[in-house]
Design a protein around this motif. Structure first.
Motif, short mmCIF file in Angstrom:
data_model
loop_
_atom_site.label_atom_id
_atom_site.label_comp_id
_atom_site.label_asym_id
_atom_site.label_seq_id
_atom_site.Cartn_x
_atom_site.Cartn_y
_atom_site.Cartn_z
N HIS A 212 5.10 80.09 74.93
CA HIS A 212 5.13 81.40 74.30
C HIS A 212 4.48 81.33 72.92
CE1 HIS A 212 8.70 79.31 72.91
NE2 HIS A 212 8.76 80.13 71.87
N GLY B 240 0.15 84.98 69.87
CA GLY B 240 -0.37 86.34 69.84
C GLY B 240 -1.13 86.62 68.55
N THR C 24 2.50 90.69 77.91
CA THR C 24 2.60 90.62 76.45
C THR C 24 3.19 91.92 75.93
OG1 THR C 24 0.76 89.09 76.29
CG2 THR C 24 1.28 90.35 74.32
N PRO D 57 3.46 87.07 73.44
CA PRO D 57 3.07 86.58 74.76
C PRO D 57 4.04 85.49 75.23
CG PRO D 57 1.39 86.06 73.07
CD PRO D 57 2.60 86.59 72.38
#
Length: 141
Positions: free
Chosen positions: A113, A116, A96, A90
Motif C-alpha cells: 500500500h 499515491g 484507489t 492505493p
C-alpha cells in the motif's frame, strides 16, 4: 460516539516511508518524534500483545505537503484514522480511494500500500499497528 482519542486506542494507521523505518529501540515509547522525507512519526504507546509474539504500536504521523510515501508492507494489521487533511490511498487489491479527515481505513497484513500522489496540504494520521514482534515495522515493495 467514538472520540478521536478513543478511536486511537482501538485503531490508527500506517504510513511509512522507505527510509529505513523499522521497529527498533529508536522508536520506543516516549522517544522523540522522527522526521524523514517530510514524514514525522511519534510513538505514543508500544505494548506487547494482544497475543504472544505480537506488539501493538500507536503512532501519530504527520505528512508535510508534498511528502511522498513509498509503497510498503507491514508484518501485521494497520488501522488508520485521518485527523487532518487527506491522502490518496492505493491498497493492493482495492480501488484507489481518497481518505479525508474523519475517515478510517485498515490495511491487511503483508499487503502492499501507499505510493499515491503526495498530499497538497499537511495531513495528520493516528496509526495503530498490531504486528509481529521483532520484525521490521515496514518493508519496501
Amino acid at each position: 460516539m467514538l472520540t478521536r482519542r478513543g478511536f486511537a486506542a482501538l485503531a490508527g494507521c500506517a504510513i511509512c516511508s522507505v527510509a529505513g523505518f523499522g521497529a527498533t529501540e529508536a522508536f520506543a515509547q516516549g522517544a522523540a518524534a522522527t522526521t524523514a522525507n517530510g514524514v514525522t512519526r511519534k510513538v505514543l504507546s508500544r505494548v506487547d500483545g494482544p497475543a504472544a509474539g505480537y506488539e501493538t504500536i500507536v503512532m501519530d504521523v504527520t505528512l508535510d505537503p508534498g511528502a511522498v510515501v513509498g509503497r510498503h508492507t507491514h508484518p501485521g494489521i494497520e488501522s488508520t484514522y485521518v485527523m487532518e487533511g487527506e491522502l490518496e490511498l492505493p491498497i493492493e487489491g482495492r480501488p484507489t480511494t481518497i481518505a479525508k479527515a474523519g475517515d478510517a481505513f485498515q490495511v491487511p497484513p503483508n499487503t502492499p500500500h501507499a505510493g499515491g500522489k503526495p498530499a497538497t496540504a499537511k495531513t495528520r494520521l493516528m496509526v495503530n499497528y498490531i504486528v509481529e514482534k521483532g520484525k521490521p515495522l515496514a518493508s519496501p515493495v
